[in-house]
Design a protein around this motif. Structure first.
Motif, short mmCIF file in Angstrom:
data_model
loop_
_atom_site.label_atom_id
_atom_site.label_comp_id
_atom_site.label_asym_id
_atom_site.label_seq_id
_atom_site.Cartn_x
_atom_site.Cartn_y
_atom_site.Cartn_z
N ALA A 315 0.97 -1.23 -0.11
CA ALA A 315 -0.04 -0.13 -0.03
C ALA A 315 0.83 1.26 0.02
CB ALA A 315 -0.99 -0.10 1.37
N ARG A 316 2.20 1.39 0.04
CA ARG A 316 3.05 2.34 -0.03
C ARG A 316 2.88 3.24 0.93
NH1 ARG A 316 5.54 0.42 -4.27
NH2 ARG A 316 7.01 2.19 -4.64
N GLN A 317 2.51 2.71 2.24
CA GLN A 317 2.38 3.64 3.20
C GLN A 317 3.67 3.52 4.27
OE1 GLN A 317 -2.07 4.41 4.32
NE2 GLN A 317 -1.22 2.22 5.23
N CYS A 318 4.37 2.66 4.35
CA CYS A 318 5.42 2.73 5.23
C CYS A 318 6.71 2.43 4.13
CB CYS A 318 5.46 1.25 6.20
SG CYS A 318 3.74 0.88 6.90
N GLY A 319 7.69 3.09 4.58
CA GLY A 319 8.74 3.11 3.96
C GLY A 319 9.59 1.91 3.82
N VAL A 320 9.62 1.24 4.89
CA VAL A 320 10.30 -0.17 5.08
C VAL A 320 9.59 -1.06 4.26
CG1 VAL A 320 8.88 -0.55 7.12
CG2 VAL A 320 11.29 -1.70 6.85
N CYS A 321 8.17 -0.94 4.13
CA CYS A 321 7.74 -2.00 3.10
C CYS A 321 7.90 -1.72 1.63
CB CYS A 321 6.25 -2.01 3.58
SG CYS A 321 5.17 -3.05 2.56
#
Ligand SMILES: Cc1cc2nc3c(=O)[nH]c(=O)nc-3n(C[C@H](O)[C@H](O)[C@H](O)COP(=O)(O)O)c2cc1C
Ligand code: SF4
Length: 427
Positions: A315-321
């Motif tokens: 979902a491209r909300q968390c940089g680490v993800c």
């Protein structure tokens, strides 16, 4: 070929052979929508038989029900039927063909938690039609809304569900709070998978079969070398029995839990259909989807396709993800194509240990688990790719997750004669 099979000893307590089709009358005739004079007793029965949630984590249903029941003020019940896993069809099948079981489950959960509002959350158009029709027929006056969302991998994650029902995007948020603390409209919310709720409905109308109802699973089986099917089986059934039913007996690996439970190689035949048994073996049952890998499949190619799919679904909300799933997918892709360096395996191993638990939802964990399981179950196959691709990876491999997608079978689409031992379901 796709089909619907039950391996339960008798069909009475089966969701797949249950007389409750899309129509109200047959359901009421077998005790559907019966009054629930003592919701507390129903809750204790659910606790006694140890019903666990069917959305993925296998959390005890009674614990969530009790927590919401004891929350002060108004509460909400949500039936989660989004079914983000591409390799699972059970939730859409239930919504399309057993909508009254799900709606009755919402009614019973509302009675147990004191909820004044229910909601069915889904993405499938045929499921929506079936549920809306059932809503016009069902007795009772509990307000039940239908909220449709766009189908994505994370749209069924619990905080994404709450956000979408409240009018926002279907994207996860940080936890806590969990929905049972603060959910829809800021109210404590019992959010349960549609199979969990359907099992509560059968358990209520057939209390003598409660243990069997709680102890069965809906499983979606697929694999390029055999058939796909929705199967209902008792917990503990060995995976080899499920595989054999659909021509996957010669598989040499399985991808567990949709894309959530990692790969399992040698020894997969003895694995039990059970949350704890699979966790002990380092896997996870998740939503119960099993994808078998045949000798002509390459585990490196399958892991590459799965992580690439998850990276695309981030979902491209968390940089680490974003960076973590991207790095895992790209590195696997280069390994698959024979472009690995000396430290490729070590890098993958390090990331698969460091990344879990660092995103807001479990998507990153799923990608890391696939990589970790590839390295631990198939070290030789990984080594074989150093410097040169295997024939499968060198060929035109789909990279969009298409291999995991299963079509939702019709209720009467099983072929029991082709698979002795399987019971044909009632249309
Ligand atoms: C990335 C992600 C996606 C999920 N997608 C679904 C889904 O599509 N359907 C579902 O029921 N649960 C899904 N879950 C689990 C839900 O967050 C939640 O735990 C579940 O719906 C609760 O129902 P249960 O207690 O009956 O299992 C997902 C979890 C994660 C981490
Ligand atoms: S972990 Fe990934 S998929 Fe989950 S919320 Fe964060 S960016 Fe989105």
């Amino acid at each position: 070929m796709t089909g619907v099979f039950t391996l339960l000893p008798e069909g009475r307590n089966s969701l797949l052979t249950h007389p409750a089709s899309g129509d109200l009358a047959p359901y009421v005739a077998v005790g559907g929508y019966a009054p629930v004079p003592r919701p507390d007793r129903l809750l204790e029965q659910i606790a006694a038989v140890g019903l666990r949630g069917r959305g993925g984590a296998g959390f005890p249903a009674a614990v969530k029900l009790r927590t919401v029941r004891h929350s002060p003020g108004p509460t909400v019940v949500v039936a989660n039927g989004e079914e983000g896993e591409p390799g699972s069809v059970k939730d859409r099948w239930l919504l399309r063909h057993r909508p009254h079981l799900v709606l009755d489950g919402v009614r019973l959960a509302a009675a147990m938690t004191g909820a004044g509002r229910g909601c069915v959350y889904l993405s499938d158009a045929l499921a929506e039609t079936a549920v809306r029709r059932a809503l016009t027929e069902r007795p009772g006056d509990l307000r039940i809304d239908v909220v449709r969302t766009r189908h994505t991998y994370v749209a069924g994650e619990e905080t994404a569900v709450v956000r979408r029902i409240d009018g926002g995007p279907a994207l996860p948020t940080a936890k806590p709070p969990r929905p049972f603390e603060r959910g829809v409209g800021g109210l404590p919310t019992l959010l349960a998978n549609v199979e969990t709720l359907a099992r509560i409905a059968v358990l209520h109308s057939q209390p003598d079969t409660a243990a069997a109802v709680a102890g069965s699973h809906l499983v979606t089986v697929s694999g390029t070398g055999g058939a796909s099917a929705l199967i209902e089986a008792p917990a503990g059934t060995h995976l080899k029995a499920l595989a054999a039913l659909l021509g996957h007996g010669r598989a040499d690996a399985v991808l567990l839990g949709g894309l959530f439970g990692g790969l399992h190689g040698a020894g997969w035949r003895g694995l039990p259909l059970d949350h704890d048994g699979l966790a002990t073996a380092g896997g996870a049952l998740g939503c119960g989807a099993l994808h078998f890998l045949h000798p002509e499949d390459c585990p490196v190619a399958v892991a590459t396709e799965a992580t690439a799919y998850l990276a695309a679904q981030s979902a491209r909300q968390c940089g680490v993800c974003v960076s973590g799933t991207g790095a895992l997918a790209e590195t696997l892709m280069s390994l698959a194509h024979g472009g690995s360096c000396d430290d490729t395996t070590e890098k993958l191993r390090r990331w698969s240990r460091q990344l879990p638990g660092r995103g807001a939802c479990g998507l990153l964990d799923a990608a890391a688990r696939i990589v970790a399981s590839l390295l631990s179950h198939f070290p030789d196959r990984v080594d074989d790719h150093r410097g040169s691709a295997c024939p499968v990876c060198a060929g035109p491999a789909p990279s969009d997750g298409r291999r995991f997608v299963v079509a939702v079978p019709r209720p009467d689409s099983s072929d029991s004669s082709a698979h002795p031992g399987a019971e044909r379901t009632a249309p």
